[in-house]
Design a protein around this motif. Structure first.
Motif, short mmCIF file in Angstrom:
data_model
loop_
_atom_site.label_atom_id
_atom_site.label_comp_id
_atom_site.label_asym_id
_atom_site.label_seq_id
_atom_site.Cartn_x
_atom_site.Cartn_y
_atom_site.Cartn_z
N UNK A 131 25.70 22.76 25.87
CA UNK A 131 24.85 21.95 26.36
C UNK A 131 24.11 22.94 27.25
N UNK A 132 24.62 23.69 28.05
CA UNK A 132 23.98 24.55 29.02
C UNK A 132 23.05 25.42 28.45
N UNK A 133 23.34 26.04 27.42
CA UNK A 133 22.59 26.87 26.65
C UNK A 133 21.07 26.24 26.29
N UNK A 134 21.31 24.70 25.72
CA UNK A 134 20.35 23.68 25.38
C UNK A 134 19.25 23.72 26.67
N UNK A 135 19.95 23.56 27.74
CA UNK A 135 19.18 23.45 29.00
C UNK A 135 18.42 24.43 29.24
N UNK A 136 18.94 25.78 29.11
CA UNK A 136 18.31 26.97 29.62
C UNK A 136 17.41 27.45 28.57
N UNK A 137 17.56 26.84 27.46
CA UNK A 137 16.39 27.34 26.37
C UNK A 137 15.06 26.25 26.74
N UNK A 138 15.42 25.16 27.24
CA UNK A 138 14.22 24.24 27.49
C UNK A 138 13.54 24.79 29.04
N UNK A 139 14.55 25.14 29.98
CA UNK A 139 14.10 25.50 31.26
C UNK A 139 14.80 26.72 31.82
N UNK A 140 14.33 27.83 31.27
CA UNK A 140 15.10 29.17 31.58
C UNK A 140 14.77 29.49 33.20
N UNK A 141 15.62 28.48 34.12
CA UNK A 141 15.45 28.74 35.64
C UNK A 141 16.15 29.84 36.20
N UNK A 142 17.25 30.19 35.43
CA UNK A 142 18.29 31.33 35.87
C UNK A 142 18.31 32.21 34.52
N UNK A 143 18.26 33.69 35.15
CA UNK A 143 18.46 34.71 34.00
C UNK A 143 19.76 34.79 33.50
N UNK A 144 19.99 35.32 32.37
CA UNK A 144 21.24 35.25 31.48
C UNK A 144 22.13 35.92 32.28
N UNK A 145 21.68 37.14 33.01
CA UNK A 145 22.73 37.90 33.62
C UNK A 145 23.01 37.55 34.83
N UNK A 146 22.55 36.48 35.25
CA UNK A 146 23.02 35.68 36.53
C UNK A 146 23.85 34.60 35.95
N UNK A 147 23.74 34.36 34.74
CA UNK A 147 24.60 32.93 34.17
C UNK A 147 26.09 34.15 33.99
N UNK A 148 26.00 34.96 33.60
CA UNK A 148 27.11 35.88 33.32
C UNK A 148 28.13 36.02 34.62
N UNK A 149 27.16 36.23 35.67
CA UNK A 149 27.93 36.35 36.95
C UNK A 149 28.38 35.02 37.74
N UNK A 150 27.49 34.14 37.10
CA UNK A 150 28.01 32.70 37.66
C UNK A 150 29.27 32.50 36.80
N UNK A 151 29.57 32.80 35.64
CA UNK A 151 30.76 32.69 34.77
C UNK A 151 31.84 33.21 35.32
N UNK A 152 31.60 34.72 35.63
CA UNK A 152 32.37 35.45 36.34
C UNK A 152 33.15 34.93 37.55
N UNK A 153 32.16 34.20 38.60
CA UNK A 153 32.51 33.78 39.75
C UNK A 153 33.29 32.56 39.71
N UNK A 154 32.75 31.54 38.71
CA UNK A 154 33.54 30.15 38.61
C UNK A 154 34.90 30.10 37.85
N UNK A 155 35.03 31.09 36.95
CA UNK A 155 36.15 31.24 36.17
C UNK A 155 37.22 32.12 36.82
N UNK A 156 38.67 31.58 36.92
CA UNK A 156 39.50 32.46 37.36
C UNK A 156 39.66 33.63 36.56
N UNK A 157 40.30 34.97 37.39
CA UNK A 157 40.08 36.05 36.66
C UNK A 157 40.72 36.27 35.38
N UNK A 158 41.90 35.32 35.45
CA UNK A 158 42.84 35.44 34.12
C UNK A 158 42.12 34.70 32.91
N UNK A 159 41.05 34.08 33.08
CA UNK A 159 40.03 33.80 32.13
C UNK A 159 38.88 34.35 31.73
#
Length: 183
Positions: A131-159
């Motif tokens: 769903x997030x990918x669908x949103x980012x396709x329609x409205x690319x308001x954040x860059x994919x490299x920042x989405x990866x950083x967002x994933x790293x920040x929001x997921x615990x290191x073990x994940x």
């Protein structure tokens, strides 16, 4: 740029984490953000929603009464939030479980078969990233490299080993979103 977003569905669909990843992605991009969750006492199956605001300027209030974008994942949320999208705004929804599809003609409506795509991936937990990918396709308001950083920040290191799968799900969502009514 200022984008006011509501993401709404059932608890367990990853609504709050999708909002959190989007918020962290905005932070990584140097934007001002708010992330305001709202959910019932039920952990799974109850309704949940999150308001996310991303802005290049300071945000005066996290309270929003009309949204630039609504991401809707169940009928209750459709009934509650579809009318609160600003004219010219965007509504993205997964039709799974939606009985009354949106009919507004003054907004851009997109459909994403995220539940089906997650089933094709054999990973129901990928639903929210699709769903997030669908949103980012329609409205690319954040860059994919920042989405990866967002994933790293929001997921615990073990994940963190799950990040490539999440990125694949985001890409699938970008490819799967379809316009229903575009102004």
């Amino acid at each position: 740029m200022k984008e006011e977003i509501i993401i709404a569905g059932f608890g367990g669909q990853g609504v709050l984490s999708m909002g959190k990843i989007l918020a962290y992605s905005g932070i990584m991009q140097g934007q001002e953000i708010t992330w305001m969750p709202s959910y019932g006492p039920e952990m799974r199956g109850g309704t949940a929603n999150v308001t996310v605001i991303l802005s290049d300027d300071r945000i005066s209030s996290p309270i929003v009464h009309e949204y630039d974008t609504a991401i809707i994942l169940n009928q209750q949320s459709m009934d509650k939030f579809a009318e609160l999208v600003k004219p010219g705004g965007v509504l993205i929804y997964d039709p799974n479980g939606i009985v009354h599809h949106p009919t507004r003609t003054d907004i851009n409506i997109y459909r994403i078969e995220a539940a089906e795509e997650a089933a094709r991936m054999n990973n129901a937990k990928a639903f929210n990233m699709i769903v997030l990918g669908g949103f980012l396709s329609v409205k690319p308001i954040v860059k994919m490299e920042n989405v990866r950083k967002g994933l790293e920040k929001s997921l615990p290191a073990r994940h963190h080993h799950l990040i490539p799968m999440n990125e694949e799900a985001i890409q699938r969502g970008m490819d799967a979103v379809k316009a229903v009514n575009v102004l």
